[in-house]
Design an enzyme around this catalytic site. Structure first.
Site, PDB file in Angstrom:
ATOM      1  CD1 TRP A 134      32.947 -36.722   5.111  1.00 45.42           C
ATOM      2  CD2 TRP A 134      31.617 -35.005   4.557  1.00 45.42           C
ATOM      3  NE1 TRP A 134      33.751 -35.673   4.742  1.00 45.42           N
ATOM      4  CE2 TRP A 134      32.959 -34.598   4.391  1.00 45.42           C
ATOM      5  CE3 TRP A 134      30.600 -34.096   4.255  1.00 45.42           C
ATOM      6  CZ2 TRP A 134      33.318 -33.322   3.951  1.00 45.42           C
ATOM      7  CZ3 TRP A 134      30.968 -32.829   3.815  1.00 45.42           C
ATOM      8  CH2 TRP A 134      32.305 -32.454   3.678  1.00 45.42           C
ATOM      9  CG  ASP A 239      32.782 -43.839   1.909  1.00 48.78           C
ATOM     10  OD1 ASP A 239      33.824 -44.355   2.366  1.00 48.78           O
ATOM     11  OD2 ASP A 239      32.572 -42.613   1.897  1.00 48.78           O
ATOM     12  CE  LYS A 268      37.331 -40.444   7.672  1.00 47.38           C
ATOM     13  NZ  LYS A 268      37.967 -39.235   8.144  1.00 47.38           N
ATOM     14  NE  ARG A 402      32.955 -39.611  14.290  1.00 52.00           N
ATOM     15  CZ  ARG A 402      33.165 -39.029  13.113  1.00 52.00           C
ATOM     16  NH1 ARG A 402      32.377 -39.296  12.097  1.00 52.00           N
ATOM     17  NH2 ARG A 402      34.148 -38.166  12.954  1.00 52.00           N
TER      18      ARG A 402
END
Ligand SMILES: Cc1ncc(COP(=O)(O)O)c(C=O)c1O
Length: 435
Positions: A134, A239, A268, A402
């Protein structure tokens, strides 16, 4: 609780996917999020995997307040001082030869810039990504994402290829069980070499495939990606949206596993809750990109306020020894999850590094049939019991909790979270047995 406001949320908001809750939310501090009824909920998702130093850490609040006194935004051609200070701090942390940064806002954007740069510098346009990856919702990032949401939005950017992900628990080519021997990579590269237009630009990978189910890189995998790129003249892009800045118990996945990409995208975890991302590369690649006319001139490139927040995040991680804490608290949490695994047959595997952990839910350990129903009911039950948790659920990839609390989480909070997980599993299994 204001029922009119709840009704307005339903009435006026475009539904953007993912998990949403009937409640509204009011505040967030440390590891606790408070809803519109004043109910306190333990946050084991660090917001959207961003708040690694805890919600509203005083250091971030102070940096934002200071920016309100100095500057929030400037003309994109003006480089504000906090932006350069952040570039300096990053250079201290980064593995050589990575040292030059471009500051943007979101993870999608940081990958967009990385792929744009790789295409310009190599002269190619083909991009390889991993199954279950993703990388975001914008053009090139979405085209390189295979976890979900590919359908219905028209043709993707041409030249995208996918490699089977190295999932040792659920081998996508049904070859290995528990120990990946990298056959998936060899097969995938062979397919790419057959299909290529001889215009390779980049291979983009999350070092830990997170949304795809917290899939850890098997031994030698990242090195093999490096070799594959070198052999084909393509750029390796990591990433590190979720893996950078301590979550794995290391500064970056690249430093943890000793494989340095040509371009690194971070997002993030850099802003700690403020939209901030960076695309980072070496002097050599930056020079080539500049000579070829590289542009990434946006409204919010190099904005001072997010940079000040990012600097506060990095300084806090250093000052509070949060990288070491990710290792110790991660080991503590993992032990707790493994104890639950001994109690419940439905926990097929506990995996991960530091404070990025995945718990695979199965109907039985032999068949490993994914237990999606249990994933749904336990996540719901956790929320009722005061724990916010994320479930990654795809038919072909299983049902995986998660678990990624802020690195500032206390042992006490971990114990509370583990007790809730225990109760949710027990209740969930009972509920499913009755239906
Ligand atoms: C690994 C990874 N890369 C990129 C993105 C996209 O980031 P953003 O949502 O900030 O655009 C995400 C978001 O979930 C992510 O997990």
């Amino acid at each position: 609780m204001d029922p009119n406001l709840r009704a307005a949320a339903k009435d006026l908001m475009i539904r953007y996917g993912g998990d949403t809750f009937p409640n509204l939310f009011r505040s967030a501090k440390g590891t606790i999020v408070t809803d519109d009824e004043g109910r306190e909920i333990l946050d084991f998702t660090s917001g959207q995997m961003c708040s690694t130093i805890g919600h509203n850490h005083p250091a971030i609040v102070k940096a934002i307040n200071q920016s309100c006194e100095s500057a929030l935004h400037m003309f994109s051609g003006m480089v504000p001082e906090p932006v350069v200070k952040l570039a300096q701090k990053l250079e201290d942390w980064l593995p050589a030869p990575l040292r030059k940064s471009l500051f943007v806002n979101t993870g999608s954007e940081s990958n967009e810039a990385a792929l744009r740069m790789a295409k310009l510098v190599t002269g190619g346009y083909e991009v390889i990504a991993l199954g279950g990856s993703w990388h975001g919702t914008t053009g090139a990032s979405a085209a390189a994402s295979f976890a979900s949401d590919r359908r219905g939005y028209g043709p993707k950017v041409p030249g995208n290829h996918v490699l089977p992900e190295p999932n040792a628990y659920r081998c996508p080519i049904e070859h290995c069980r528990d120990a990946c021997d990298l056959t998936c990579l060899k097969v995938g590269l062979r397919m790419f070499d057959m299909a290529t237009d001889a215009a390779p630009a980049a291979l983009i990978a999350e070092p830990v495939i997170s949304a795809g189910g917290v899939i850890m890189p098997p031994e030698g995998y990242l090195e093999a990606l490096r070799d594959a790129c070198d052999a084909r003249g393509m750029m390796l892009v990591f990433d590190e949206a979720q893996t950078a800045f301590g979550r794995l118990g290391a500064k970056f996945a690249a430093t943890k596993w000793g494989v340095v990409p040509d371009i690194m995208a971070v997002s993030k975890t850099l802003g700690g809750g403020i939209p901030l991302a960076a695309t980072i590369t070496s002097d050599e690649i930056e020079e080539k990109a500049h000579a070829a006319g590289f542009t990434y001139y946006t409204s919010h490139v190099s904005d001072p306020m997010p940079a000040a927040a990012g600097l506060a995040v990095m300084e806090t991680i250093e000052r509070e020894n949060l990288i070491e804490q990710a290792t110790t608290r991660g080991a503590y949490l993992r032990r707790g999850l493994e104890t639950l695994q001994q109690k419940y047959e439905a926990i097929g595997e506990v995996r991960g590094e530091g404070l990025l952990l995945g718990v695979e839910l199965v109907k039985d350990r032999e068949s490993r049939a994914p237990h999606h129903e249990l994933g749904s009911v336990t996540t719901q039950r956790c929320f009722e019991l005061g724990l916010s948790m994320n479930i990654r659920r795809r038919p072909e990839r299983g049902s995986v909790w998660r678990i990624a609390p802020p690195l500032t989480v206390s042992e006490d909070e971990l114990d509370r979270g583990l007790a809730i997980l225990d109760e949710a599993l027990s209740d969930g299994l009972d509920q499913l047995a009755r239906t």
